[in-house]
Design a protein around this motif. Structure first.
Motif, PDB file in Angstrom:
ATOM      1  N   ALA A 150      14.712  86.540 -35.584  1.00  0.00           N
ATOM      2  CA  ALA A 150      15.827  87.328 -35.062  1.00  0.00           C
ATOM      3  C   ALA A 150      16.213  86.928 -33.648  1.00  0.00           C
ATOM      4  O   ALA A 150      17.124  87.537 -33.070  1.00  0.00           O
ATOM      5  CB  ALA A 150      15.471  88.817 -35.096  1.00  0.00           C
ATOM      6  N   ILE A 194      11.994  94.587 -37.070  1.00  0.00           N
ATOM      7  CA  ILE A 194      11.821  93.143 -37.235  1.00  0.00           C
ATOM      8  C   ILE A 194      10.743  92.682 -36.267  1.00  0.00           C
ATOM      9  O   ILE A 194      10.887  92.833 -35.054  1.00  0.00           O
ATOM     10  CB  ILE A 194      13.137  92.383 -36.985  1.00  0.00           C
ATOM     11  CG1 ILE A 194      14.224  92.857 -37.965  1.00  0.00           C
ATOM     12  CG2 ILE A 194      12.919  90.886 -37.134  1.00  0.00           C
ATOM     13  CD1 ILE A 194      15.553  92.153 -37.779  1.00  0.00           C
ATOM     14  N   THR A 199      15.875  88.399 -42.541  1.00  0.00           N
ATOM     15  CA  THR A 199      14.476  88.561 -42.156  1.00  0.00           C
ATOM     16  C   THR A 199      13.603  88.482 -43.402  1.00  0.00           C
ATOM     17  O   THR A 199      14.101  88.501 -44.535  1.00  0.00           O
ATOM     18  CB  THR A 199      14.258  89.895 -41.430  1.00  0.00           C
ATOM     19  OG1 THR A 199      12.906  89.973 -40.974  1.00  0.00           O
ATOM     20  CG2 THR A 199      14.543  91.073 -42.350  1.00  0.00           C
ATOM     21  N   PHE A 207      19.890  82.694 -38.342  1.00  0.00           N
ATOM     22  CA  PHE A 207      18.471  82.948 -38.094  1.00  0.00           C
ATOM     23  C   PHE A 207      17.870  81.746 -37.391  1.00  0.00           C
ATOM     24  O   PHE A 207      18.357  80.618 -37.509  1.00  0.00           O
ATOM     25  CB  PHE A 207      17.702  83.281 -39.380  1.00  0.00           C
ATOM     26  CG  PHE A 207      17.685  82.191 -40.423  1.00  0.00           C
ATOM     27  CD1 PHE A 207      16.747  81.155 -40.370  1.00  0.00           C
ATOM     28  CD2 PHE A 207      18.591  82.204 -41.478  1.00  0.00           C
ATOM     29  CE1 PHE A 207      16.720  80.165 -41.331  1.00  0.00           C
ATOM     30  CE2 PHE A 207      18.571  81.219 -42.445  1.00  0.00           C
ATOM     31  CZ  PHE A 207      17.637  80.189 -42.361  1.00  0.00           C
TER      32      PHE A 207
END
Length: 456
Positions: free
Chosen positions: A371, A366, A301, A395
């Motif tokens: 995600a 997140i 992330t 991802f």
């Protein structure tokens, strides 16, 4: 009704805690911002003369091309994680608002920053909640590198401004803004009118004298900074202290910053001698199982300008009731339900009779769409009972048509994964690295959800 014979008598008004608008009578919904149950009763009277106010030179109208474009020199605080959140250090004339739950470490962090700055910048710590003895005891317990810090115990705004005008510090901490009051208003400290007036005068002083001021703010039970929302609009930077329940780690996140990136994050660990910086935050959010386990997928992330490795976990179990549950911690719950519908429509995998629980390890939140793909793969891994290899990172954003859409800073995410020893990455086709970028990992680029499922 006859008018009051005393024109300066106090009058009842109702002020909105969310936007600061006032109304002559109470009503359930604010007419300006639309929030419910935010109007609070306050008294207004004819403003008194402001004693001890400072003077600021009048500004002249100038052309933009006449103003030099040189960057203002930032002053590092001595805490690299705090500097990261602030955008590289403190800016003269900036006003910073920091909020967080009681006891999370706001005063501790700022006291450590003052000790690191003293000697390079004249500082002042103004406390309205503690006595000078309490501040001294905390400073000695923290083992600060220097204890000759100027401290003032005061809640009167006029007295504080007079002290600032005489001593001319460059960095000031006010703990907290809810305890300050001005003699120009009859309202109690912490009320909407007092908060707005005190903040306005402090911002005016900071801009006029080039002094950096940090305001500590209380938070409500919902986690927002107490007081009118206009308080966050007046300041230059808004920081929030976050903590996972039962964890010793603290996260400082910037939700507004006129001098740096928004959503930047700094990580600290609370110890018996204060807050310590965490140089490798990715290690906090990875379980590093000895053997691969079903329902666990590693993703990269992006928090501000920092790529961060986190572990997304999912648990899929047969529902015990008539309605299957969809629970997401650290992720958006509505997006989880949408992604499960995409999985059914475009991959033919139905989880309508299963409870799905999703979680981000370590209490991380997140808020980006990168995600999506790891969340779906974690849910499928738990449902099938087949683990995803430990050396694989995933991802990508999943669209409603089943396509895998690219995300920002794909190469930086891959470099972060390679740095931590991952050997394979499943990424969107548009995030495939260029030929001249060499990475020590195998990159599998996919365009559709079915391709990602085949690759895993």
């Amino acid at each position: 009704m006859a008018k009051s014979l005393n024109p300066g008598a106090a009058k009842l008004r109702y002020v909105c805690n969310a936007c600061g608008a006032d109304a002559p009578k109470w009503q359930g919904q604010c007419a300006d911002c639309g929030e419910w149950n935010t109007l609070v009763e306050t008294t207004t009277s004819k403003p008194k003369a402001r004693a001890g106010s400072f003077s600021v030179e009048r500004s002249a109208v100038r052309r933009l091309d006449e103003i030099t474009g040189e960057d203002t020199e930032r002053v590092p605080t001595g805490l690299s994680e705090l500097d990261r959140v602030l955008g590289g250090g403190i800016v003269p004339g900036a006003v910073i608002l920091i909020g967080g739950d009681p006891g999370i470490g706001k005063s501790t962090l700022l006291l450590q920053a003052l000790a690191a700055l003293e000697g390079r910048v004249n500082t002042l710590y103004v406390t309205g909640e503690e006595s000078l003895t309490q501040v001294s005891l905390r400073a000695r317990r923290l083992g600060l590198p220097r204890l000759d810090l100027p401290v003032l115990a005061e809640t009167g705004l006029e007295t504080i401004l007079d002290t600032l005008t005489r001593t001319r510090p460059g960095f000031v901490v006010l703990d907290s803004i809810q305890t300050l009051y001005t003699d120009a208003l009859d309202a109690a400290p912490g009320s909407v009118s007092q908060l707005r007036e005190c903040a306005a005068q402090l911002v005016r002083y900071a801009k006029g004298k080039g002094c950096t001021i940090v305001l500590v703010g209380h938070v409500t039970k919902e986690g927002a900074i107490a007081g009118p929302r206009v308080l966050e609009h007046m300041v230059d930077t808004v920081l929030y202290f976050e903590q996972d329940v039962g964890s010793r780690y603290r996260i400082v996140r910037a939700v507004k910053n006129r001098f740096g990136a928004v959503n930047e994050m700094g990580v600290f660990a609370m110890t018996d001698v204060g807050l310590k910086e965490v140089s490798n935050p990715s290690a906090l959010f990875l379980s590093r199982h000895e053997q691969p386990v079903p329902g666990s997928v590693i993703t990269v992330t992006r928090q501000g300008s920092r790529p961060l490795l986190v572990e997304v976990q999912a648990l899929v179990d047969a529902t015990q009731g008539s309605n299957p549950r969809r629970v997401a911690l650290g992720l958006e719950g509505n997006r989880l339900a949408m992604l499960l519908a995409v999985l059914h429509r475009h991959a033919g995998i139905a989880l309508g009779d299963q409870d799905v629980f999703a979680n981000v390890v370590g209490g991380m939140r997140i808020q980006e769409t990168a995600a999506d793909l790891p969340l779906l793969l974690a849910a499928l891994s738990s449902f099938r009972g087949k683990p995803v290899p430990n050396d694989t990172v995933v991802f990508g954003e999943v669209g409603l048509a089943g396509e895998i859409r690219p995300v920002q800073a794909g190469e930086e995410r891959l470099q972060e994964a390679a740095k931590h020893g991952f050997k394979r990455a499943i990424v969107p086709e548009a995030n495939k690295p260029r030929k001249n970028v060499k990475l020590d990992l195998e990159v599998i680029a996919v365009q559709r959800l079915t391709q990602a499922l085949d690759a895993i």
